[in-house]
Design an enzyme around this catalytic site. Structure first.
Site, PDB file in Angstrom:
ATOM      1  N   ASN A 132       0.830  -1.200   0.000  1.00  0.00           N
ATOM      2  CA  ASN A 132       0.000   0.000   0.000  1.00  0.00           C
ATOM      3  C   ASN A 132       0.870   1.258   0.000  1.00  0.00           C
ATOM      4  O   ASN A 132       2.092   1.193   0.157  1.00  0.00           O
ATOM      5  CB  ASN A 132      -0.917  -0.009   1.228  1.00  0.00           C
ATOM      6  CG  ASN A 132      -2.218   0.733   0.994  1.00  0.00           C
ATOM      7  OD1 ASN A 132      -2.313   1.617   0.151  1.00  0.00           O
ATOM      8  ND2 ASN A 132      -3.244   0.369   1.738  1.00  0.00           N
ATOM      9  N   ILE A 133       0.258   2.389  -0.181  1.00  0.00           N
ATOM     10  CA  ILE A 133       0.958   3.661  -0.055  1.00  0.00           C
ATOM     11  C   ILE A 133       1.464   3.792   1.381  1.00  0.00           C
ATOM     12  O   ILE A 133       0.730   3.520   2.330  1.00  0.00           O
ATOM     13  CB  ILE A 133       0.022   4.826  -0.404  1.00  0.00           C
ATOM     14  CG1 ILE A 133      -0.517   4.661  -1.827  1.00  0.00           C
ATOM     15  CG2 ILE A 133       0.713   6.172  -0.246  1.00  0.00           C
ATOM     16  CD1 ILE A 133      -1.640   5.608  -2.173  1.00  0.00           C
ATOM     17  N   ALA A 134       2.733   4.179   1.536  1.00  0.00           N
ATOM     18  CA  ALA A 134       3.359   4.366   2.852  1.00  0.00           C
ATOM     19  C   ALA A 134       3.560   3.050   3.606  1.00  0.00           C
ATOM     20  O   ALA A 134       3.583   3.033   4.832  1.00  0.00           O
ATOM     21  CB  ALA A 134       2.541   5.335   3.716  1.00  0.00           C
ATOM     22  N   SER A 135       3.740   1.966   2.875  1.00  0.00           N
ATOM     23  CA  SER A 135       4.009   0.678   3.522  1.00  0.00           C
ATOM     24  C   SER A 135       5.501   0.458   3.762  1.00  0.00           C
ATOM     25  O   SER A 135       5.874  -0.487   4.465  1.00  0.00           O
ATOM     26  CB  SER A 135       3.448  -0.470   2.681  1.00  0.00           C
ATOM     27  OG  SER A 135       4.033  -0.483   1.386  1.00  0.00           O
ATOM     28  N   GLU A 187       9.951  -0.970  -7.413  1.00  0.00           N
ATOM     29  CA  GLU A 187       8.775  -0.672  -6.615  1.00  0.00           C
ATOM     30  C   GLU A 187       7.530  -0.855  -7.472  1.00  0.00           C
ATOM     31  O   GLU A 187       7.338  -0.173  -8.470  1.00  0.00           O
ATOM     32  CB  GLU A 187       8.851   0.768  -6.090  1.00  0.00           C
ATOM     33  CG  GLU A 187       7.647   1.164  -5.237  1.00  0.00           C
ATOM     34  CD  GLU A 187       7.789   2.574  -4.686  1.00  0.00           C
ATOM     35  OE1 GLU A 187       8.937   3.086  -4.664  1.00  0.00           O
ATOM     36  OE2 GLU A 187       6.787   3.158  -4.289  1.00  0.00           O
TER      37      GLU A 187
END
Length: 207
Positions: free
Chosen positions: A48-51, A75
């Protein structure tokens, strides 16, 4: 080789003949490869975003001779672009059905005709709540308007794809790293599995 960002979207070209010309490739083992290209191992970090994906990539860059490494670490991937982000746009009503159909058709063509195989997926499993808290802490301008509902939807799609494996095909073995901890603990877990990441095998492994 380090690829900071995966494929966010693939080009939409008007016909398979133009796409083949754009690739400028030759066939190898039934799929298109760039002329003279040597196939290196490909490791994709998904989550997820900010994982913590960028943090893991930066750690890999500091601990690996990138120029001599026989692998590429990136990524995200074309698979998560389709299975996560395109799917979420369509499910949420933000993408018209005709656009979804065109993207799906091109995705299927690419998968069937170009060698974009992945050797290992490293999934940084993180709760939406943790991601939301990190977004607020790092306070990037472009992330200020991301709602919790969006993070929950992206998390749900990742779980269906990589954990339950019930919705979309998984193109490679999956190494799951719990990433709800602080970044130092995530890096420690990443370090513990660095040998596995550098030499991907064919068995699914979960931590």
């Amino acid at each position: 080789m380090l690829v900071p960002r995966g494929l966010r979207m693939w080009p939409l070209l008007a016909g398979s003949r133009r796409l083949q010309q754009a690739v400028g490739s030759q066939r190898s083992a039934g799929k298109l490869l760039k002329s003279g290209a040597k196939k290196n191992a490909v490791i994709c970090i998904e989550g997820n975003i900010a994982s913590g994906k960028t943090t893991c990539l930066e750690y890999f860059a500091k601990t690996t001779n990138i120029e001599l490494s026989p692998m590429r670490m990136m990524e995200r991937s074309i698979y998560s672009a389709k299975y996560i982000f395109v799917e979420n746009l369509f499910q949420s009503g933000k993408m018209p059905e005709v656009d979804y159909a065109v993207l799906t058709e091109w995705f299927d063509w690419i998968i069937g005709n170009i060698d974009i195989s992945v050797d290992l997926i490293v999934y940084l499993q993180t709760s939406p709540e943790t991601c939301y808290r990190r977004l607020k802490t790092r306070c990037r301008e472009e992330e200020k308007t991301i709602p919790m509902e969006y993070l929950e939807a992206i998390h749900h799609l990742h779980e269906e794809w990589l954990i339950k494996q019930t919705r979309f095909p998984v193109p490679a073995p999956v190494l799951v790293i719990e990433a709800d901890n602080d970044m130092q603990k995530i890096i420690k877990k990443f370090e513990e599995n660095l040998a596995r990441i550098r030499t991907p095998c064919n068995a699914r492994h979960c931590l």
